[in-house]
Design a protein around this motif. Sequence first.
Motif, PDB file in Angstrom:
ATOM      1  N   LYS A 113       0.836  -1.204   0.000  1.00 19.21           N
ATOM      2  CA  LYS A 113       0.000   0.000   0.000  1.00 19.21           C
ATOM      3  C   LYS A 113       0.873   1.256   0.000  1.00 19.21           C
ATOM      4  O   LYS A 113       0.765   2.117   0.877  1.00 19.21           O
ATOM      5  N   MET A 114       1.735   1.328  -1.004  1.00 13.97           N
ATOM      6  CA  MET A 114       2.713   2.410  -1.095  1.00 13.97           C
ATOM      7  C   MET A 114       2.049   3.709  -1.538  1.00 13.97           C
ATOM      8  O   MET A 114       1.210   3.720  -2.432  1.00 13.97           O
ATOM      9  N   ASP A 115       2.453   4.799  -0.894  1.00 12.23           N
ATOM     10  CA  ASP A 115       2.087   6.138  -1.338  1.00 12.23           C
ATOM     11  C   ASP A 115       3.384   6.910  -1.572  1.00 12.23           C
ATOM     12  O   ASP A 115       4.477   6.342  -1.480  1.00 12.23           O
ATOM     13  N   LYS A 116       3.261   8.195  -1.868  1.00 12.04           N
ATOM     14  CA  LYS A 116       4.444   8.979  -2.211  1.00 12.04           C
ATOM     15  C   LYS A 116       5.483   8.983  -1.090  1.00 12.04           C
ATOM     16  O   LYS A 116       6.678   8.818  -1.327  1.00 12.04           O
ATOM     17  N   THR A 117       5.027   9.116   0.134  1.00 16.24           N
ATOM     18  CA  THR A 117       5.947   9.157   1.272  1.00 16.24           C
ATOM     19  C   THR A 117       6.667   7.822   1.461  1.00 16.24           C
ATOM     20  O   THR A 117       7.884   7.792   1.678  1.00 16.24           O
ATOM     21  N   LYS A 118       5.933   6.738   1.338  1.00 17.88           N
ATOM     22  CA  LYS A 118       6.546   5.419   1.493  1.00 17.88           C
ATOM     23  C   LYS A 118       7.539   5.132   0.373  1.00 17.88           C
ATOM     24  O   LYS A 118       8.584   4.526   0.614  1.00 17.88           O
ATOM     25  N   TRP A 119       7.207   5.546  -0.853  1.00 12.22           N
ATOM     26  CA  TRP A 119       8.151   5.364  -1.959  1.00 12.22           C
ATOM     27  C   TRP A 119       9.424   6.149  -1.699  1.00 12.22           C
ATOM     28  O   TRP A 119      10.535   5.650  -1.934  1.00 12.22           O
ATOM     29  N   ASP A 120       9.285   7.405  -1.241  1.00 14.69           N
ATOM     30  CA  ASP A 120      10.469   8.211  -0.939  1.00 14.69           C
ATOM     31  C   ASP A 120      11.343   7.546   0.111  1.00 14.69           C
ATOM     32  O   ASP A 120      12.567   7.452  -0.053  1.00 14.69           O
ATOM     33  N   LEU A 121      10.725   7.065   1.164  1.00 16.05           N
ATOM     34  CA  LEU A 121      11.491   6.383   2.216  1.00 16.05           C
ATOM     35  C   LEU A 121      12.145   5.113   1.694  1.00 16.05           C
ATOM     36  O   LEU A 121      13.288   4.796   2.048  1.00 16.05           O
ATOM     37  N   TYR A 122      11.416   4.386   0.870  1.00 22.54           N
ATOM     38  CA  TYR A 122      11.944   3.135   0.320  1.00 22.54           C
ATOM     39  C   TYR A 122      13.197   3.392  -0.520  1.00 22.54           C
ATOM     40  O   TYR A 122      14.225   2.743  -0.335  1.00 22.54           O
ATOM     41  N   PHE A 123      13.117   4.353  -1.442  1.00 27.18           N
ATOM     42  CA  PHE A 123      14.255   4.606  -2.322  1.00 27.18           C
ATOM     43  C   PHE A 123      15.413   5.282  -1.602  1.00 27.18           C
ATOM     44  O   PHE A 123      16.576   5.048  -1.932  1.00 27.18           O
ATOM     45  N   LYS A 124      15.115   6.104  -0.613  1.00 24.21           N
ATOM     46  CA  LYS A 124      16.197   6.762   0.133  1.00 24.21           C
ATOM     47  C   LYS A 124      16.877   5.820   1.116  1.00 24.21           C
ATOM     48  O   LYS A 124      18.016   6.045   1.495  1.00 24.21           O
ATOM     49  N   SER A 125      16.180   4.761   1.512  1.00 24.25           N
ATOM     50  CA  SER A 125      16.778   3.828   2.463  1.00 24.25           C
ATOM     51  C   SER A 125      17.762   2.858   1.796  1.00 24.25           C
ATOM     52  O   SER A 125      18.570   2.239   2.479  1.00 24.25           O
ATOM     53  N   MET A 126      17.689   2.739   0.486  1.00 19.46           N
ATOM     54  CA  MET A 126      18.592   1.812  -0.216  1.00 19.46           C
ATOM     55  C   MET A 126      19.899   2.518  -0.567  1.00 19.46           C
ATOM     56  O   MET A 126      19.911   3.700  -0.880  1.00 19.46           O
ATOM     57  N   ASN A 127      20.985   1.759  -0.527  1.00 17.99           N
ATOM     58  CA  ASN A 127      22.257   2.304  -0.996  1.00 17.99           C
ATOM     59  C   ASN A 127      22.506   1.830  -2.431  1.00 17.99           C
ATOM     60  O   ASN A 127      21.699   1.086  -3.002  1.00 17.99           O
ATOM     61  N   ASN A 128      23.596   2.260  -3.011  1.00 19.30           N
ATOM     62  CA  ASN A 128      23.895   1.907  -4.406  1.00 19.30           C
ATOM     63  C   ASN A 128      24.000   0.403  -4.604  1.00 19.30           C
ATOM     64  O   ASN A 128      23.585  -0.125  -5.633  1.00 19.30           O
ATOM     65  N   TYR A 129      24.549  -0.288  -3.636  1.00 18.85           N
ATOM     66  CA  TYR A 129      24.692  -1.738  -3.719  1.00 18.85           C
ATOM     67  C   TYR A 129      23.322  -2.410  -3.824  1.00 18.85           C
ATOM     68  O   TYR A 129      23.139  -3.336  -4.601  1.00 18.85           O
ATOM     69  N   ASP A 130      22.366  -1.924  -3.038  1.00 19.97           N
ATOM     70  CA  ASP A 130      21.011  -2.485  -3.093  1.00 19.97           C
ATOM     71  C   ASP A 130      20.373  -2.290  -4.463  1.00 19.97           C
ATOM     72  O   ASP A 130      19.702  -3.184  -4.972  1.00 19.97           O
ATOM     73  N   TYR A 131      20.567  -1.125  -5.040  1.00 22.07           N
ATOM     74  CA  TYR A 131      20.032  -0.870  -6.383  1.00 22.07           C
ATOM     75  C   TYR A 131      20.632  -1.834  -7.401  1.00 22.07           C
ATOM     76  O   TYR A 131      19.934  -2.386  -8.248  1.00 22.07           O
ATOM     77  N   LEU A 132      21.942  -2.018  -7.325  1.00 18.29           N
ATOM     78  CA  LEU A 132      22.620  -2.885  -8.289  1.00 18.29           C
ATOM     79  C   LEU A 132      22.220  -4.349  -8.114  1.00 18.29           C
ATOM     80  O   LEU A 132      22.040  -5.070  -9.105  1.00 18.29           O
ATOM     81  N   ILE A 133      22.068  -4.790  -6.881  1.00 20.04           N
ATOM     82  CA  ILE A 133      21.635  -6.174  -6.634  1.00 20.04           C
ATOM     83  C   ILE A 133      20.260  -6.403  -7.239  1.00 20.04           C
ATOM     84  O   ILE A 133      20.021  -7.413  -7.916  1.00 20.04           O
ATOM     85  N   ARG A 134      19.333  -5.477  -7.015  1.00 25.23           N
ATOM     86  CA  ARG A 134      17.988  -5.614  -7.578  1.00 25.23           C
ATOM     87  C   ARG A 134      18.022  -5.608  -9.101  1.00 25.23           C
ATOM     88  O   ARG A 134      17.304  -6.360  -9.754  1.00 25.23           O
ATOM     89  N   PHE A 135      18.868  -4.733  -9.664  1.00 22.22           N
ATOM     90  CA  PHE A 135      19.001  -4.690 -11.119  1.00 22.22           C
ATOM     91  C   PHE A 135      19.449  -6.038 -11.654  1.00 22.22           C
ATOM     92  O   PHE A 135      18.844  -6.586 -12.576  1.00 22.22           O
ATOM     93  N   TRP A 136      20.526  -6.585 -11.078  1.00 20.61           N
ATOM     94  CA  TRP A 136      21.072  -7.833 -11.595  1.00 20.61           C
ATOM     95  C   TRP A 136      20.113  -9.005 -11.410  1.00 20.61           C
ATOM     96  O   TRP A 136      20.014  -9.864 -12.285  1.00 20.61           O
ATOM     97  N   LEU A 137      19.408  -9.039 -10.299  1.00 18.03           N
ATOM     98  CA  LEU A 137      18.445 -10.123 -10.089  1.00 18.03           C
ATOM     99  C   LEU A 137      17.349 -10.112 -11.150  1.00 18.03           C
ATOM    100  O   LEU A 137      17.038 -11.138 -11.758  1.00 18.03           O
ATOM    101  N   VAL A 138      16.768  -8.939 -11.381  1.00 18.06           N
ATOM    102  CA  VAL A 138      15.692  -8.842 -12.371  1.00 18.06           C
ATOM    103  C   VAL A 138      16.239  -9.097 -13.773  1.00 18.06           C
ATOM    104  O   VAL A 138      15.607  -9.773 -14.591  1.00 18.06           O
ATOM    105  N   TYR A 139      17.443  -8.596 -14.061  1.00 16.08           N
ATOM    106  CA  TYR A 139      18.012  -8.788 -15.400  1.00 16.08           C
ATOM    107  C   TYR A 139      18.332 -10.264 -15.664  1.00 16.08           C
ATOM    108  O   TYR A 139      18.053 -10.769 -16.756  1.00 16.08           O
ATOM    109  N   ILE A 140      18.875 -10.952 -14.694  1.00 11.47           N
ATOM    110  CA  ILE A 140      19.197 -12.371 -14.887  1.00 11.47           C
ATOM    111  C   ILE A 140      17.914 -13.188 -15.025  1.00 11.47           C
ATOM    112  O   ILE A 140      17.848 -14.115 -15.850  1.00 11.47           O
ATOM    113  N   VAL A 141      16.885 -12.847 -14.265  1.00 12.03           N
ATOM    114  CA  VAL A 141      15.595 -13.541 -14.415  1.00 12.03           C
ATOM    115  C   VAL A 141      15.051 -13.322 -15.829  1.00 12.03           C
ATOM    116  O   VAL A 141      14.566 -14.259 -16.472  1.00 12.03           O
TER     117      VAL A 141
END
Length: 122
Positions: free
Chosen positions: A37-65
């Motif tokens: 049940k994400m809204d604008k505030t939750k999305w902001d917190l979600y993206f700001k809580s991740m570091n660069n490593y988290d972004y890259l891990i998610r990218f590679w997981l989705v890309y390999i799938v």
Amino acid sequence: MRYLGLGVLIYAFISISGFLFVTLTLISFYIKKKVCKMDKTKWDLYFKSMNNYDYLIRFWLVYIVSLIMISGFEYYILISFNFENALFLSVLTIILGIMKTIFKFKSEMNKLLEKIDKIRNL
């Protein structure tokens, strides 16, 4: 001539996996929005809580799938056209897709990380 066609076919499947990657990424955002049940505030917190490593891990997981899904589809296409070593060619597609992305990442990594930092700091 057959090898040239095969090379073009593998390149096409790698390119299609990029489109599938975008589709899977959007679907994952949609699912996260509905489940959490994400809204604008939750999305902001979600993206700001991740570091660069988290972004890259998610990218590679989705890309390999996406590469695995496309390679599975490619396997059945190659089987239907009576290609020998269809499994090897499907695995080769995964390996070449990963190598292509790694080479692009090496040349564009700093720009990508700067863009992620800009988005996070908005």
